[in-house]
Design an enzyme around this catalytic site. Structure first.
Site, short mmCIF file in Angstrom:
data_model
loop_
_atom_site.label_atom_id
_atom_site.label_comp_id
_atom_site.label_asym_id
_atom_site.label_seq_id
_atom_site.Cartn_x
_atom_site.Cartn_y
_atom_site.Cartn_z
N LYS A 135 59.29 26.00 26.22
CA LYS A 135 59.75 26.86 25.12
C LYS A 135 58.54 27.58 24.57
O LYS A 135 57.43 27.07 24.62
CB LYS A 135 60.37 26.01 24.01
N HIS A 138 55.34 29.06 19.36
CA HIS A 138 55.55 30.10 18.36
C HIS A 138 54.60 29.93 17.17
O HIS A 138 53.79 29.00 17.12
CB HIS A 138 57.00 30.20 17.94
N HIS A 141 54.12 26.66 15.45
CA HIS A 141 53.23 25.72 16.13
C HIS A 141 51.78 26.11 15.90
O HIS A 141 50.89 25.27 15.88
CB HIS A 141 53.53 25.67 17.62
N1 ARG Z 1 57.94 19.04 19.15
C1 ARG Z 1 58.32 19.07 17.77
C2 ARG Z 1 58.72 20.48 17.38
O1 ARG Z 1 58.32 21.43 17.99
C3 ARG Z 1 57.20 18.60 16.86
C4 ARG Z 1 56.74 17.19 17.09
C5 ARG Z 1 55.95 16.65 15.94
N2 ARG Z 1 55.43 15.33 16.14
C6 ARG Z 1 56.13 14.19 16.09
N3 ARG Z 1 55.52 13.06 16.32
N4 ARG Z 1 57.43 14.20 15.86
O2 ARG Z 1 59.47 20.65 16.42
#
Ligand code: ARG
Length: 577
Positions: A135, A138, A141
């Site tokens: 994905k 963005h 992030h």
């Molecule tokens: N991959 C998730 C997202 O893009 C964020 C993960 C954050 N870290 C965690 N340990 N949940 O929304």
């Protein structure tokens, strides 16, 4: 350096601890001392309003009595004078003590000026960036990446042992779809060339197909089931998608100067589920609900936590719990920070609540922190995938470099290494813009503001640094501390700078305590502005030798702190621009 606030706290504490009910610790005392907004009011201020009720006296009277007693019994070299203003007791610190402290510390420790080892022996895990495989990476992030990266540097500067973890979103039902799409049309897409973009196209196409044909959706579900059961074909494809996506993300990390100690994401925990599920079972709180296993959190005012779905798959939340367990065992963390958008506030509340049920050392359960941040808004509104106005991060970084290059061309086209410099300015501008406001605030993304060389921007701080270098170069030498005559630093602007430099360490500590890099960005802007006034009002080169040496030394220190401060934020400085 001596901690001046602590010294003042000690003086005050001695005068206030006269009865049993008045035992105030030095730390408490310190937290009561304020730094006046207007420097003319003194360096530190002690408000007496809070004591008024207990002591049954007006604050002004308390302040006056404290002043008299201190002057009578505790005269010392540090305090130059004390004033009573309203209910405040204001302290002015002896300037030569501050100058001496700053200069000695700088002489000893210039590259690490303002650092400390208060965190030594403590492990801090920072979970940041954490994009989703296949994905688009963005701008949300980006915020996590930049804030997390800054916190990593800040804690490290204070002596903590930091562990940066990229908790990749590399597991979930979307892989069932991707595998199905790839099986059908893989050859039509060049996923080696631009993996994320092509995989996204496949994903959109297969999702549409699923909407039209229930059977395709069934096949996707099957693929995910197979993937979870370790089917080799599905695993191979999953690994391929993952590897290619990471490669692409790493390009961005490289541009931003970001590194991780681990890329263990969600998938890493798949074979560690039994243990966590057992622990949840043992807690006696796991209940069956329509085939799923959940934990009721109603008494905490939250929706139930979904541990295992009705089809037997684990969830994002359970994988986070497994990660807590693993991190506790492997890193023995003292703190675990999650730098994730405020959209996930509920998620982390639930996870932290459920973690309390696990049979684990209290230390691990009590030191989980969500560090939320706001959205990035375009001048025209929210950036979102659905409305189709999502901007690719790589394009944004490239665009910023391009714009910075153009500005350099206009201002100083003779410059060598223009490309190198444009990179530092362009990327620095984006990072600084991201870190300038309180993190919880939504951020406005506006090129004109962030690339402005004179506003409150990264380029402005970089430019001020470059100016300090140019001055030193023009002088042709850097004086040593021995050459500095304190008498020559008495003017207000010089003293203002010295006080800023003195407070650098406290600023870094404060930023760590609040997990707020913007405290450092704001400090840097203030320091740069103070230096600009100093530079405009004072001749640095050309006065008598002693004055010149003293001013050059200040210039050198300011340059160094600007550079170090930017480095903490993850921004590099050019030597010329
Ligand atoms: N991959 C998730 C997202 O893009 C964020 C993960 C954050 N870290 C965690 N340990 N949940 O929304």
């Amino acid at each position: 350096m001596i901690n001046l606030k602590e010294k003042i706290a000690e003086v005050l504490q001695k005068e206030l601890n006269f009865t049993e009910e008045f035992r105030i610790s030095i730390n408490e005392m310190q937290s009561m001392i304020e730094i006046p907004k207007d420097p003319k009011m003194g360096d530190y201020a002690f408000p007496c309003f809070g004591l008024s009720k207990q002591m049954k006296k007006a604050p002004q009277i308390i302040a006056q009595e404290l002043k008299d007693r201190i002057l009578e019994k505790q005269r010392n070299d540090i305090i130059e004078h004390i004033d009573v203003v309203g209910g405040y007791l204001n302290f002015v610190i002896n300037k030569s003590i501050i100058i001496n402290e700053v200069i000695n510390e700088y002489e000893k420790n210039n590259d690490m000026f303002g650092s400390s080892n208060e965190g030594s022996g403590q492990n801090i895990i920072i979970d940041y960036s954490s994009p989703n495989i296949a994905k688009e990476f963005h701008i949300g992030h980006l915020r996590s990446t930049v804030i997390g990266g800054a916190l990593y540097n800040i804690y490290k500067y204070l002596g903590y042992n930091c562990i940066g973890i990229n908790h990749l979103g590399d597991w979930g039902t979307q892989f069932g779809k991707l595998i199905e799409g790839y099986k059908r049309w893989g050859t039509e897409y060049n996923i080696e060339k631009s993996p994320v973009e092509e995989l996204t196209k496949i994903y959109v196409r297969i999702s549409n197909a699923c909407k039209e044909d229930e059977k395709i959706l069934e096949q996707c579900r099957n693929n995910f089931k197979k993937l979870e059961d370790g089917d080799s074909y599905c695993l191979e494809l999953w690994e391929k998608f993952r590897g290619l996506s990471i490669q692409e993300f790493e390009e961005i990390y490289k541009m931003l100067g970001i590194k991780f100690d681990s890329y263990n994401g969600e998938a890493f925990y798949i074979n560690k589920m039994d243990e966590i599920v057992n622990m949840l079972e043992n807690s006696g709180k796991l209940i069956q609900s329509e085939g799923a296993k959940i934990i009721d959190l109603e008494d905490k005012g939250m929706a139930p936590f979904m541990a295992i779905k009705s089809n037997g798959s684990t969830t994002y939340g359970t994988r986070d719990l497994a990660a807590i367990l693993f991190r506790a065992k492997n890193y023995d963390y003292d703190k675990l920070l999650y730098v994730v958008s405020y959209e996930q506030i509920l998620h982390f509340k639930q996870v932290f609540e459920v973690a309390k049920l696990l049979d684990m050392n209290e230390k691990y359960k009590n030191n989980l922190f969500h560090i939320p941040f706001g959205m990035v808004l375009l001048k025209t509104g929210k950036m979102s995938t659905r409305e189709g106005n999502v901007i690719k991060l790589k394009d944004i970084l490239d665009e910023s470099i391009k714009r910075a290059y153009k500005v350099i061309e206009e201002k100083n086209s003779e410059l060598e290494n223009k490309e190198e410099i444009a990179k530092k300015i362009g990327i620095g501008a984006i990072i600084f813009n991201d870190l300038y406001n309180n993190r919880i605030k939504d951020e406005i993304f506006d090129w004109d503001i962030m690339l402005n060389f004179t506003g409150e921007t990264g380029p402005y701080v970089q430019y001020t640094y470059v100016r300090t270098k140019a001055i030193l170069e023009k002088a042709g030498y850097i004086p040593t501390a021995k050459n500095v005559n304190y008498e020559k630093i008495c003017d207000e602007l010089s003293i203002e700078i010295i006080k800023f430099l003195y407070s650098f360490n406290e600023t870094v500590k404060n930023a760590a305590e609040k997990n707020e890099p913007s405290i450092i960005s704001r400090y840097l802007i203030n320091l740069a502005q103070a230096f600009s006034s100093f530079y405009n009002e004072n001749r640095i080169i050309g006065e008598d030798k002693e004055t010149q040496d003293s001013r050059l030394y200040i210039t050198e220190m300011v340059g160094s702190v600007l550079k170090n401060g930017l480095k903490l934020l993850g921004i590099e400085v050019p030597e010329k621009m």
